[in-house]
Design a protein around this motif. Structure first.
Motif, PDB file in Angstrom:
ATOM      1  N   ALA A   1      -3.281   2.815  -2.007  1.00 47.00           N
ATOM      2  CA  ALA A   1      -4.048   4.035  -2.189  1.00 47.00           C
ATOM      3  C   ALA A   1      -3.673   4.672  -3.511  1.00 47.00           C
TER       4      ALA A   1
ATOM      5  N   GLN B   1       1.426   3.997  -3.022  1.00 46.53           N
ATOM      6  CA  GLN B   1       1.131   5.404  -2.774  1.00 46.53           C
ATOM      7  C   GLN B   1       2.309   6.289  -3.165  1.00 46.53           C
TER       8      GLN B   1
ATOM      9  N   LYS C   1      -2.466   7.392  -6.232  1.00 48.88           N
ATOM     10  CA  LYS C   1      -1.452   8.437  -6.113  1.00 48.88           C
ATOM     11  C   LYS C   1      -2.071   9.820  -6.016  1.00 48.88           C
TER      12      LYS C   1
ATOM     13  N   GLU D   1       0.832  -1.208   0.000  1.00 48.29           N
ATOM     14  CA  GLU D   1       0.000   0.000   0.000  1.00 48.29           C
ATOM     15  C   GLU D   1       0.869   1.260   0.000  1.00 48.29           C
TER      16      GLU D   1
ATOM     17  N   ALA E   1      -4.171  11.266  -4.201  1.00 49.34           N
ATOM     18  CA  ALA E   1      -4.912  11.447  -2.958  1.00 49.34           C
ATOM     19  C   ALA E   1      -5.144  12.939  -2.741  1.00 49.34           C
TER      20      ALA E   1
ATOM     21  N   SER F   1       5.607  12.518  -2.625  1.00 50.62           N
ATOM     22  CA  SER F   1       5.756  11.186  -3.199  1.00 50.62           C
ATOM     23  C   SER F   1       7.179  11.043  -3.736  1.00 50.62           C
TER      24      SER F   1
END
Length: 188
Positions: free
Chosen positions: A94, A77, A96, A73, A98, A175
């Motif tokens: 999740a 992400q 990317k 996860e 978000a 990220s």
């Protein structure tokens, strides 16, 4: 019965099962090879800190073991520095895209004229940098309060030096791709 491994990630200690540890170690090695232009350890330190934050968020204060699902996860992400797909990922993580992270106020060294205060305020308020500079000049010429506000902000507001701080200043998720982008930008 699975073996567990105590690992230090981003200055924090976690207990990972053996499969999760191997997947995370492989991801970090692959990430390092994708950073062929940037031999700096700063990106890897920021990445490990971000991984530690995500693990702590999901594991909590208990002594729960980090399993391979959680590692997948987090890897999904964060992604890769060039935006490519992570090999061996299950796609269960999740997305990317978000929700955007909130902005933090920093001085912007990339667009600075004097100290980066106006550039940082423009980033923080999502405003045009020219408008902020004009407003600061008007405040400066309107009285001495503008000068003192600028000086106080220069002293109080920290400069965005690391790639993670650059992402926080712009309100984007730190990220892997974004961390690598701002590291390359700082090296040029």
């Amino acid at each position: 019965m699975k073996k567990t491994i105590n690992a230090g990630i981003g200055g924090r200690n976690f207990i990972l099962d053996e499969d999760a540890y191997n997947r995370l170690e492989g991801y970090l090695k692959l990430f390092r090879t994708h950073l062929n232009d940037v031999p700096d350890e700063e990106v890897m330190d920021d990445l490990e800190s971000r991984i530690a934050e995500l693990f702590a968020e999901r594991v909590g204060s208990g002594s729960r073991v980090v399993d391979i699902d959680l590692v997948d996860e987090v890897i999904n992400q964060l992604g890769m520095p060039d935006g490519s797909e992570v090999p061996g990922s299950t796609g269960a993580g999740a997305p990317k895209s978000a929700a955007a992270t909130p902005h933090k106020l920093y001085r912007d060294p990339d667009n600075a004229r004097i100290a980066g205060i106006c550039a940082g305020l423009a980033q923080y308020f999502d405003a045009d940098i020219t408008l902020v500079r004009v407003l600061m000049l008007v405040a400066l010429f309107a009285g001495s309060a503008g000068f003192w506000i600028y000086v106080i902000l220069w002293i109080v507001v920290p400069k965005a030096e690391t790639p993670a701080q650059q992402c926080e200043m712009r309100g984007i998720t730190p990220s892997a791709e974004n961390l690598a982008k701002y590291t390359r930008k700082n090296k040029k």
